[in-house]
Write a protein that holds these residues in place. Structure first.
Motif, PDB file in Angstrom:
ATOM      1  N   ALA A 109       0.532   4.738  -0.721  1.00 41.38           N
ATOM      2  CA  ALA A 109       1.764   4.433   0.083  1.00 41.38           C
ATOM      3  C   ALA A 109       1.158   3.633   1.347  1.00 41.38           C
ATOM      4  N   LEU A 110       1.376   2.127   1.378  1.00 39.70           N
ATOM      5  CA  LEU A 110       1.104   1.379   2.365  1.00 39.70           C
ATOM      6  C   LEU A 110       1.525   1.894   3.816  1.00 39.70           C
ATOM      7  N   ASP A 111       2.489   2.429   3.959  1.00 37.72           N
ATOM      8  CA  ASP A 111       2.939   2.710   5.062  1.00 37.72           C
ATOM      9  C   ASP A 111       2.068   3.790   5.645  1.00 37.72           C
ATOM     10  N   GLU A 112       1.325   4.841   4.988  1.00 36.48           N
ATOM     11  CA  GLU A 112       0.800   5.718   5.248  1.00 36.48           C
ATOM     12  C   GLU A 112      -0.662   5.180   5.752  1.00 36.48           C
ATOM     13  N   GLN A 113      -0.877   4.516   4.816  1.00 36.92           N
ATOM     14  CA  GLN A 113      -2.309   3.790   5.214  1.00 36.92           C
ATOM     15  C   GLN A 113      -2.523   3.075   6.447  1.00 36.92           C
ATOM     16  N   LEU A 114      -1.269   2.203   6.827  1.00 37.03           N
ATOM     17  CA  LEU A 114      -1.058   1.591   8.041  1.00 37.03           C
ATOM     18  C   LEU A 114      -1.347   2.708   9.181  1.00 37.03           C
ATOM     19  N   HIS A 115      -0.210   3.508   9.071  1.00 45.04           N
ATOM     20  CA  HIS A 115      -0.405   4.478  10.091  1.00 45.04           C
ATOM     21  C   HIS A 115      -1.767   5.461  10.419  1.00 45.04           C
ATOM     22  N   THR A 116      -2.375   5.524   9.167  1.00 47.68           N
ATOM     23  CA  THR A 116      -3.700   6.367   9.309  1.00 47.68           C
ATOM     24  C   THR A 116      -4.769   5.146  10.209  1.00 47.68           C
TER      25      THR A 116
END
Length: 175
Positions: free
Chosen positions: A6-13
């Motif tokens: 999930a790109l959203d999760e990766q960006l927030h990490t």
């Protein structure tokens, strides 16, 4: 270890991991609205790519500057773009930007640290994940680095894909 992420999760990490650097530099990081996009990538390597692109943007942005990440879908790829409001990349140096040990200011008195390996490593990682990387920059107007990765199917959808798949004799294996 390429898998759907999930790109959203990766960006927030990446945002959480770099928040001390963002705060110390006096810049802000703007993430896109959640979009549900999924990419085929290695989580650890994608974090390295994000960390390098974002730390470069932070390093070259003025105090009070805004670093933004934009995401869009292009055919069967998801592209994210990191844009800063820094000084941009000199035209004469742009052809060398992804070369190892390349730095726009390689003098011993340069203002910013680094080995000149980050973008070369980033390009190798992106290519290893079957992606592409590029940039655009106008001196005095900042830079944008983009990464395009194959679109993935979220793990929750993968489990459902077999439900309507015919078995070897043409009937549905599951209802």
């Amino acid at each position: 270890d390429i898998m759907p992420l999930a790109l959203d999760e990766q960006l927030h990490t990446a945002q959480r991991q770099l928040s001390p650097l963002v705060d110390a530099a006096g810049v802000s990081l703007r993430l896109p609205e959640r979009n549900g996009y999924c990419v085929m990538a290695d989580a650890q390597r994608l974090q390295q790519v994000l960390a390098n692109l974002l730390s470069n943007a932070i390093k070259f942005s003025p105090r009070g500057g805004v670093i933004s990440i934009d995401v869009e879908r292009e055919e069967q790829h998801i592209q994210f773009c990191v844009t800063d409001q820094g000084e941009g990349i000199p035209l004469a140096f742009q052809k060398n930007i992804f070369n190892r040990f390349a730095q726009a200011d390689s003098t011993s008195t340069r203002q910013r640290g680094g080995t000149g390996l980050g973008l070369a490593i980033t390009r190798s990682l992106v290519r290893a994940m079957n992606g592409h990387i590029g940039f655009s920059s106008n001196p005095g107007q900042g830079s944008s680095f983009w990464v395009s990765l194959p679109e993935g199917v979220p793990a929750t959808d993968q489990g459902r894909s077999h439900l309507n798949t015919p078995d070897s004799n043409g009937t549905k294996a599951y209802d």
